[in-house]
Motif scaffolding. Structure first.
Motif, PDB file in Angstrom:
ATOM      1  N   ASP A 117      32.815  -9.471  10.992  1.00 48.44           N
ATOM      2  CA  ASP A 117      32.443 -10.402  10.078  1.00 48.44           C
ATOM      3  C   ASP A 117      32.715 -11.950  11.770  1.00 48.44           C
ATOM      4  N   ASP A 143      32.068 -15.359  10.512  1.00 47.14           N
ATOM      5  CA  ASP A 143      33.695 -16.807   9.944  1.00 47.14           C
ATOM      6  C   ASP A 143      34.372 -16.224   9.265  1.00 47.14           C
ATOM      7  N   GLY A 144      35.181 -16.347   9.080  1.00 45.29           N
ATOM      8  CA  GLY A 144      36.534 -16.449   8.690  1.00 45.29           C
ATOM      9  C   GLY A 144      37.637 -15.493   9.172  1.00 45.29           C
ATOM     10  N   SER A 145      36.629 -14.362  10.171  1.00 40.96           N
ATOM     11  CA  SER A 145      36.925 -13.369  10.813  1.00 40.96           C
ATOM     12  C   SER A 145      37.379 -13.272  12.074  1.00 40.96           C
ATOM     13  N   ASP A 149      36.457 -11.272   5.881  1.00 36.34           N
ATOM     14  CA  ASP A 149      36.605 -11.919   5.167  1.00 36.34           C
ATOM     15  C   ASP A 149      36.488 -12.372   2.910  1.00 36.34           C
ATOM     16  N   ASP A 204      31.083  -9.194   2.806  1.00 40.61           N
ATOM     17  CA  ASP A 204      31.977  -7.777   3.654  1.00 40.61           C
ATOM     18  C   ASP A 204      32.073  -6.749   2.521  1.00 40.61           C
TER      19      ASP A 204
HETATM   20 MG   LIG Z   1      32.851 -14.449   7.041  1.00 38.51          MG
END
Ligand SMILES: [Mg+2]
Length: 270
Positions: free
Chosen positions: A13, A15-17, A214, A218
């Motif tokens: 992933d 964004d945020g990963s 995250d 996912d």
């Molecule tokens: Mg994400």
């Protein structure tokens, strides 16, 4: 545990990963990215972002030509060196963007649903919604097989809209900022399974898969891989995988630091 010399796909992933939730930085992951590339381990981006957005990011990350999964699994591209690498979005999931938008607007006209899709507004408005630059918002608007939208109606009517979409073989998924309409049965997990099958057919090797993500969107991707890294995130909804999953690791760190923590946990470097 896989080693750097095994046939391994790393599916991630963004964004945020791989990218920091707030700053979009991936610098903490740079040494691991270089190590994976040096060992010819494909790094497969698997994101809600569009093909145009992912191709731009691949250039910045040094991943040009690597396979990727876009629009939450609705669009997909194989390794650019393979013949027929370009998979048509409609061919993989059923309805393409134009067909899916036509269904959405027909239902809106008939029932008066209040929603605004990316196809209803300008790039300036998408930039305001997302915090992207106008140029980036233009890339986010170049959609192939899913539509992102804001819902401005009741929960009951959202359920009614979803039921009408289901009758057209379309489904709604909830992302971090938007709802998404895409073909029923598509999603990150289905795309990963399909991609893995292409790898096995391509060279007959026993590919293993390691996934990092995250968020709740996912889950299907992480359930489809051998080694799942659940990166600590900001989502209120917890990420819950199948109780039968063979190997799960939850990171302490957020974003790209968590990404590094997950690879350190699972990949043997010797
Ligand atoms: Mg994400």
């Amino acid at each position: 545990m896989p080693s750097l010399t095994d046939p391994l796909l790393v599916i991630t992933d963004l964004d945020g990963s791989l990218l920091d939730h707030h700053t979009y930085s991936w610098q903490p992951a740079a040494p691991w990215l270089a190590k994976l590339k040096a060992n010819d381990i494909p790094i497969v981006i698997c994101s809600s972002k569009t093909t145009a957005e992912i191709v731009t990011l691949q250039t910045q990350l040094g991943l040009v030509g690597a396979p990727f999964i876009a629009e939450n699994g609705a669009a997909l591209q194989l390794d650019a060196r393979w013949p027929n690498a370009q998979v048509s979005a409609g061919g993989f999931t059923g309805k393409d963007y134009t067909a899916l938008r036509a269904v959405m607007t027909r239902l809106r006209e008939a029932q008066g649903y209040k929603f605004f899709g990316f196809g209803d507004v300008t790039a300036n408005e998408v930039a305001e919604w997302t915090g992207l630059s106008v140029k980036e918002a233009q890339l986010a608007k170049t959609r192939q097989a899913s539509e992102a939208f804001i819902w401005r109606d009741t929960d009951d009517r959202l359920a009614a809209f979803a039921a009408e979409l289901a009758a057209e073989d379309l489904a709604i998924t909830e992302g971090g900022r938007f709802y998404h309409v895409m073909s029923r049965g598509s999603g990150k997990g289905a795309a990963v399974r399909w991609l893995l099958e292409q790898y096995r057919q391509h060279d007959g090797r026993r590919w293993q898969t390691l996934g990092l993500g995250d968020g709740p969107n996912d889950q299907s991707m992480l359930d489809a891989v051998n080694y799942a890294v659940i990166i600590r995130g900001y989502s209120k909804t917890p990420v819950v995988l199948s109780s039968a999953h063979p190997s799960i690791y939850r990171t302490q760190a957020y974003g790209p630091e968590g990404w590094v923590e997950g690879l350190n946990h699972f990949i043997t470097e010797a």
